[in-house]
Design a protein around this motif. Structure first.
Motif, PDB file in Angstrom:
ATOM      1  N   GLU A   1     -16.106  12.570  37.674  1.00 38.05           N
ATOM      2  CA  GLU A   1     -17.003  13.231  38.582  1.00 38.05           C
ATOM      3  C   GLU A   1     -16.006  13.114  40.067  1.00 38.05           C
ATOM      4  N   HIS A   2     -16.682  14.449  40.990  1.00 37.19           N
ATOM      5  CA  HIS A   2     -15.983  14.851  42.192  1.00 37.19           C
ATOM      6  C   HIS A   2     -14.704  15.098  42.011  1.00 37.19           C
TER       7      HIS A   2
ATOM      8  N   ASP B   1     -11.609  17.778  42.838  1.00 33.70           N
ATOM      9  CA  ASP B   1     -11.683  19.155  44.041  1.00 33.70           C
ATOM     10  C   ASP B   1     -10.766  19.865  43.497  1.00 33.70           C
TER      11      ASP B   1
ATOM     12  N   GLU C   1     -19.756  21.190  37.754  1.00 33.23           N
ATOM     13  CA  GLU C   1     -19.616  20.383  37.371  1.00 33.23           C
ATOM     14  C   GLU C   1     -19.237  19.708  36.375  1.00 33.23           C
TER      15      GLU C   1
END
Length: 271
Positions: A142-143, A145, A237
């Motif tokens: 997750e996340h 960037d 995402e």
């Protein structure tokens, strides 16, 4: 399907000369090794022009003389690293079953294998992973960037009949998607959708240069070495995991053209 990378430590048994970029000779040396251990598999891979389930690095000098005038003078006792990756379980099994002491001929020079590194705890250049496990790990991340791709050897693409030595994200990730589709996995990637998403990646920073590699005397290939960091902030995402998967896959598959002759060796970082 298992993916893997090993590192061979080689010592020259005799003197000789080799091209600075010996990818073509190393490709032939690997095929010779496969032919000795699995002649049927070797013949199948040799005849399949589209599928090359391995990559090779160039020889990486440890204790050796620097190249001069386009050639590398090899002296008895010179030592090198050689990295090989496998995108096929059968090929990986052959590589893992190699043993210290075998002789490998590259061009006119014989090398003895002094060490075989397969443990990632010993070197971050090696390791094995199940393709399905890699998918699960990347899609669960997750996340994410940004992704940083480090091109350890020149990466080159084809644009019509010309070399394209600049790593646009559309070229990077469609190349990886094409390589992914050649391995046996149930995880499908929509190449057209991926290309559209790749066009939205934003370069945050990069450094590097173009370089011409002569794999043969009259055959130069234009490529790029250096690193690119791409922001993923424009991606949904659920799509970011696919880009992470392909970037991690590049550790084994390489990127672009002629990865079975030393080009496109790539490492990935993400955060």
């Amino acid at each position: 399907m298992m993916l893997g990378a090993i590192l061979l430590h080689l010592r020259a048994k005799s003197a000789g000369t080799m091209p600075v970029h010996a990818g073509r000779l190393l490709h032939a040396a690997l095929f010779s090794m496969l032919r000795d251990r699995a002649p049927v598999l070797s013949a199948e891979l040799h005849d399949d022009m589209q599928r090359k389930p391995f990559t090779v690095s160039d020889l990486i000098a440890i204790h050796a003389h620097p190249p001069a005038r386009g050639y590398r003078r090899v002296h008895a006792g010179d030592t090198y690293h050689w990295r090989i990756t496998a995108l096929d379980t059968a090929v990986l099994r052959i590589l893992i079953e190699l043993h210290v002491g075998i002789t490998l001929r590259v061009g006119t020079v014989d090398y003895i294998v002094e060490e075989i590194v397969t443990d990632r705890a010993v070197s971050d250049e090696v390791g094995t992973v199940d393709a399905a496990a890699l998918v699960s790990a990347c899609m669960a991340q997750e996340h994410i960037d940004e992704l940083t791709l480090e091109f350890r050897s020149p990466v080159s693409f084809r644009s019509f009949t010309d070399d394209y030595p600049f790593p646009l994200p559309e070229l990077i990730f469609t190349s990886l998607a094409d390589k992914w589709r050649q391995i046996e996995t149930s995880f499908d990637i929509d190449r057209d959708a991926l290309r559209a998403h790749a066009a939205s990646l934003v370069p945050r920073r990069w450094s590097g240069e173009s370089r011409t590699v002569f794999l043969e005397k009259q055959r130069g290939v234009a490529g790029f070495t250096g690193s690119f960091t791409f922001s993923l902030h424009r991606l949904p995402e659920d799509v970011r995991g696919i880009f992470l998967l392909l970037a991690q896959f590049a550790f084994f598959s390489g990127i672009g053209r002629l990865t079975a002759q030393g080009l496109g060796q790539t490492r990935c970082k993400f955060r």
